[in-house]
Design an enzyme around this catalytic site. Sequence first.
Site, short mmCIF file in Angstrom:
data_model
loop_
_atom_site.label_atom_id
_atom_site.label_comp_id
_atom_site.label_asym_id
_atom_site.label_seq_id
_atom_site.Cartn_x
_atom_site.Cartn_y
_atom_site.Cartn_z
N SER A 208 -3.29 -3.61 0.36
CA SER A 208 -2.05 -4.22 0.86
C SER A 208 -2.28 -5.70 1.13
O SER A 208 -3.31 -6.06 1.70
CB SER A 208 -1.64 -3.52 2.16
OG SER A 208 -0.57 -4.20 2.76
N GLY A 209 -1.33 -6.55 0.74
CA GLY A 209 -1.48 -8.00 0.96
C GLY A 209 -1.44 -8.39 2.43
O GLY A 209 -2.27 -9.18 2.90
N HIS A 210 -0.51 -7.80 3.17
CA HIS A 210 -0.26 -8.33 4.52
C HIS A 210 -1.24 -7.84 5.58
O HIS A 210 -1.16 -8.26 6.73
CB HIS A 210 1.20 -8.08 4.95
CG HIS A 210 1.54 -6.66 5.29
ND1 HIS A 210 1.78 -6.27 6.59
CD2 HIS A 210 1.70 -5.57 4.53
CE1 HIS A 210 2.10 -4.98 6.60
NE2 HIS A 210 2.05 -4.54 5.36
N ALA B 59 0.82 -1.22 0.00
CA ALA B 59 0.00 0.00 0.00
C ALA B 59 0.85 1.27 0.00
O ALA B 59 0.41 2.31 -0.49
CB ALA B 59 -0.95 -0.01 1.19
N THR B 60 2.07 1.20 0.52
CA THR B 60 2.93 2.40 0.48
C THR B 60 3.19 2.78 -0.97
O THR B 60 3.03 3.95 -1.36
CB THR B 60 4.26 2.13 1.22
OG1 THR B 60 3.97 1.84 2.58
CG2 THR B 60 5.20 3.31 1.13
N GLN C 83 -6.68 -0.95 5.21
CA GLN C 83 -7.28 -1.56 6.43
C GLN C 83 -8.74 -1.93 6.23
O GLN C 83 -9.41 -2.31 7.19
CB GLN C 83 -7.16 -0.58 7.61
CG GLN C 83 -5.75 -0.21 8.00
CD GLN C 83 -5.02 -1.32 8.76
OE1 GLN C 83 -5.60 -2.33 9.16
NE2 GLN C 83 -3.74 -1.14 8.97
N ASN D 56 -6.08 3.35 10.28
CA ASN D 56 -5.25 2.29 10.86
C ASN D 56 -5.01 2.43 12.35
O ASN D 56 -4.68 1.46 13.02
CB ASN D 56 -3.91 2.20 10.12
CG ASN D 56 -3.21 3.53 10.06
OD1 ASN D 56 -3.76 4.52 9.57
ND2 ASN D 56 -1.99 3.58 10.55
N CYS E 271 4.58 2.43 12.02
CA CYS E 271 5.54 3.42 11.48
C CYS E 271 5.79 4.52 12.50
O CYS E 271 6.91 4.84 12.82
CB CYS E 271 5.02 4.05 10.20
SG CYS E 271 4.30 2.86 9.11
N THR F 65 9.46 -7.05 -12.89
CA THR F 65 8.94 -8.41 -12.96
C THR F 65 8.03 -8.68 -11.77
O THR F 65 8.44 -8.48 -10.62
CB THR F 65 10.11 -9.42 -12.96
OG1 THR F 65 10.97 -9.10 -14.05
CG2 THR F 65 9.61 -10.85 -13.09
C1 LIG Z 1 -3.87 2.60 6.18
C2 LIG Z 1 -2.55 2.11 5.72
N1 LIG Z 1 -2.04 2.55 4.55
C3 LIG Z 1 -0.85 2.12 4.09
C4 LIG Z 1 -0.09 1.23 4.80
C5 LIG Z 1 1.22 0.76 4.23
O1 LIG Z 1 1.04 -0.55 3.75
P1 LIG Z 1 2.26 -1.47 3.27
O2 LIG Z 1 2.88 -2.01 4.51
O3 LIG Z 1 1.59 -2.53 2.45
O4 LIG Z 1 3.17 -0.63 2.47
C6 LIG Z 1 -0.57 0.75 6.01
C7 LIG Z 1 0.26 -0.16 6.83
O5 LIG Z 1 0.83 0.19 7.81
C8 LIG Z 1 -1.83 1.20 6.48
O6 LIG Z 1 -2.32 0.77 7.64
#
Ligand SMILES: Cc1ncc(COP(=O)(O)O)c(C=O)c1O
Length: 383
Positions: free
Chosen positions: A206-208, A78-79, A186, A158, A330, A244
């Site tokens: 985001s996958g994780h 997601a970043t 989220q 988040n 973060c 890739t």
């Molecule tokens: C709302 C939100 N956006 C973006 C991110 C960043 O996601 P990623 O870890 O997949 O880069 C997070 C994760 O901390 C998140 O909670």
Amino acid sequence: MTKSTLKLPIYLDYQATTPIDGRVLEAMMPYLTNDFGNPHSVEHSFGWKAEAAVEKARKQVAGMINAEQNEIIFTSGATESNNLAIKGVAFAHYPARNHIITVKTEHECVLASARALEKMGFDVTYMDVGPDGLIDTGELEAAITTKTSLVSVMTVNNEIGVIQNIKAIGAICRKKNVLFHTDAAQAVGKIPLDVVAMNIDVMSISGHKIYGPKGVGALYVKKGTPIIPLFDGGGQENGLRSGTLSPALCTGVGAACEVASVDMDKDMKHISNLSDRFLNNIKTALNSVSLNGSATERYPGNINLTFQGIKADLLIADLKDIAISTGSACSSAKHKPSYVLKALGLSKPEIDASVRIGIGRMTTQQEMDYAAEHIIRCVRNLS
Ligand SMILES: Cc1ncc(COP(=O)(O)O)c(C=O)c1O
């Protein structure tokens, strides 16, 4: 409750990351072993097999949000999706439109992207939120000018779990002829999302955060949206994201979406029940506790509490076998007080007394009861 039936430590930080669901890992395994082809190799069956896996995953992600398969591109998370969405759309409209709108409580990667644009000469409006963590949609409408290209408002926060009124925001953006991006990291797989009904042009995934692997994400880009890539290279992903792809990781995020579509109602019921029971236990035992953010417009798996008069870092240190946090992984790493709680109007001592408890698909009632009992005991000791 005996310790022997309970596996410690207990993980209650599901907003930071989630474990990979067994069904997701199983789907990924062939692409980590025998089926190792490059999905961009068009001349042999190794490549075709890998490409088929990537396309299947793309369809699964699209299905989750009512998008078309070719409107999904894969990213590293997601970043990256947020950077590409915000900068890519802003660059595509420059110089005719040099203004974007976002919110003070967005994830750091959205705010940092906006600040980077400001340094390049763009104008950015950072909207306030109310004490409930929600934006005023009237204020949003008033902030849109003829220079605005993009509005970026996250779906589920988040740190505090509040859900913005995405449908209303989408309708305003459509009416005012500006593009709408939402960071749904989220939210996807947890609450129903429909990019068509909600008028969403760009969405980050985001996958994780959805029981899939780390290091992979997706970006929904509505067909025809003006957006400029941030990487130059082979022109993969409709020219928007060169490099890739990993069939294993793409399969992971795709399978995670598929599993989430099937399990969404069951997950929501399970998590809501655990959340209500936990909050009830805590509120019955402790007087000086308050829930941060809207009590109604919220995802129940994200509980942000202020225990008046205590220091959250001492509480977390005392709760050795329970993994909770003070907020975003973060910002906790930088040891800065939460700007999200500040935006809600909390004082510094209140922010310092706040913790986030994350409940997920794998959480059990026994774990939540243990957590409530230990949190209550530790808060009493610290008060
Ligand atoms: C709302 C939100 N956006 C973006 C991110 C960043 O996601 P990623 O870890 O997949 O880069 C997070 C994760 O901390 C998140 O909670």
